[in-house]
Design a protein around this motif. Structure first.
Motif, PDB file in Angstrom:
ATOM      1  N   MET A 261      16.385 -30.355 -59.106  1.00 44.94           N
ATOM      2  CA  MET A 261      15.771 -29.541 -58.081  1.00 44.94           C
ATOM      3  C   MET A 261      14.342 -29.215 -58.527  1.00 44.94           C
ATOM      4  SD  MET A 261      17.169 -25.913 -56.584  1.00 44.94           S
ATOM      5  CE  MET A 261      18.483 -26.712 -55.726  1.00 44.94           C
ATOM      6  N   TYR A 262      13.392 -29.379 -57.629  1.00 46.85           N
ATOM      7  CA  TYR A 262      12.013 -29.037 -57.950  1.00 46.85           C
ATOM      8  C   TYR A 262      11.840 -27.523 -57.991  1.00 46.85           C
ATOM      9  CZ  TYR A 262      10.805 -33.915 -57.080  1.00 46.85           C
ATOM     10  OH  TYR A 262      10.728 -35.277 -57.138  1.00 46.85           O
TER      11      TYR A 262
ATOM     12  N   PRO B 266      14.372 -20.958 -52.306  1.00 41.77           N
ATOM     13  CA  PRO B 266      14.947 -21.223 -50.989  1.00 41.77           C
ATOM     14  C   PRO B 266      16.438 -21.602 -51.064  1.00 41.77           C
ATOM     15  CG  PRO B 266      12.776 -22.182 -51.082  1.00 41.77           C
ATOM     16  CD  PRO B 266      13.122 -21.723 -52.484  1.00 41.77           C
ATOM     17  N   ALA B 267      16.840 -22.322 -52.109  1.00 43.60           N
ATOM     18  CA  ALA B 267      18.257 -22.681 -52.266  1.00 43.60           C
ATOM     19  C   ALA B 267      19.113 -21.441 -52.521  1.00 43.60           C
ATOM     20  CB  ALA B 267      18.423 -23.687 -53.403  1.00 43.60           C
ATOM     21  N   ILE B 268      18.606 -20.533 -53.339  1.00 44.59           N
ATOM     22  CA  ILE B 268      19.331 -19.280 -53.593  1.00 44.59           C
ATOM     23  C   ILE B 268      19.434 -18.468 -52.301  1.00 44.59           C
ATOM     24  CG2 ILE B 268      19.218 -17.048 -54.779  1.00 44.59           C
ATOM     25  CD1 ILE B 268      17.924 -18.579 -57.152  1.00 44.59           C
ATOM     26  N   LYS B 269      18.332 -18.377 -51.577  1.00 39.62           N
ATOM     27  CA  LYS B 269      18.326 -17.618 -50.325  1.00 39.62           C
ATOM     28  C   LYS B 269      19.337 -18.201 -49.335  1.00 39.62           C
ATOM     29  CE  LYS B 269      15.316 -15.596 -46.901  1.00 39.62           C
ATOM     30  NZ  LYS B 269      13.954 -15.343 -46.493  1.00 39.62           N
ATOM     31  N   ALA B 270      19.418 -19.519 -49.255  1.00 42.11           N
ATOM     32  CA  ALA B 270      20.362 -20.162 -48.340  1.00 42.11           C
ATOM     33  C   ALA B 270      21.808 -19.851 -48.743  1.00 42.11           C
ATOM     34  CB  ALA B 270      20.126 -21.671 -48.323  1.00 42.11           C
ATOM     35  N   GLN B 271      22.076 -19.777 -50.026  1.00 40.62           N
ATOM     36  CA  GLN B 271      23.434 -19.492 -50.497  1.00 40.62           C
ATOM     37  C   GLN B 271      23.822 -18.030 -50.296  1.00 40.62           C
ATOM     38  OE1 GLN B 271      25.945 -21.458 -51.968  1.00 40.62           O
ATOM     39  NE2 GLN B 271      24.712 -23.089 -51.104  1.00 40.62           N
TER      40      GLN B 271
ATOM     41  N   GLN C  77      11.919 -25.407 -54.899  1.00 40.06           N
ATOM     42  CA  GLN C  77      13.162 -25.448 -54.125  1.00 40.06           C
ATOM     43  C   GLN C  77      14.201 -24.442 -54.615  1.00 40.06           C
ATOM     44  OE1 GLN C  77      14.019 -29.595 -54.856  1.00 40.06           O
ATOM     45  NE2 GLN C  77      13.228 -30.204 -52.841  1.00 40.06           N
ATOM     46  N   ILE C  78      13.968 -23.860 -55.782  1.00 37.47           N
ATOM     47  CA  ILE C  78      14.948 -22.974 -56.406  1.00 37.47           C
ATOM     48  C   ILE C  78      15.214 -21.734 -55.553  1.00 37.47           C
ATOM     49  CG2 ILE C  78      15.410 -21.496 -58.408  1.00 37.47           C
ATOM     50  CD1 ILE C  78      13.764 -23.573 -60.060  1.00 37.47           C
TER      51      ILE C  78
ATOM     52  N   THR D  27      10.101 -14.023 -51.586  1.00 33.00           N
ATOM     53  CA  THR D  27      10.824 -15.178 -51.064  1.00 33.00           C
ATOM     54  C   THR D  27      12.257 -14.823 -50.690  1.00 33.00           C
ATOM     55  OG1 THR D  27       9.476 -16.654 -52.418  1.00 33.00           O
ATOM     56  CG2 THR D  27      11.518 -17.569 -51.516  1.00 33.00           C
TER      57      THR D  27
END
Length: 83
Positions: free
Chosen positions: A1-2, A8-13, A5-6, A63
């Motif tokens: 993962m770039y 936004p991925a946490i926020k989505a989860q 992207q870290i 974020t």
């Protein structure tokens, strides 16, 4: 993962679920807060390293949309496993 992207991925989860604490730990002194907005891995001219724990906290808070008091940022020596 770039690097950009870290968060936004946490926020989505997590979504809108309650979060008690966010712990950002690692080689904090080797990161620039902008790495979390623009992927250092894909950058031709990466910003210089910058020891800025408060800057990292600000990016995480902004974020993820969480309160600053819930975010801790701490330096962990290389090779140290905390979890």
């Amino acid at each position: 993962m770039y690097s950009d992207q870290i968060l936004p991925a946490i926020k989505a989860q997590v979504g809108q679920r309650r979060v008690e604490k966010i712990d950002v730990s690692g080689a904090v002194s080797a990161w620039n807060p902008s790495y979390l907005k623009t992927a250092i891995e894909r950058s031709d001219s990466a910003p210089a390293q910058k020891n800025d724990p408060d800057g990292i906290r600000t990016v995480v808070v902004g974020t993820l949309g969480r309160q600053s008091k819930k975010v801790s940022v701490r330096e962990v020596p290389d090779g140290t496993l905390t979890r």
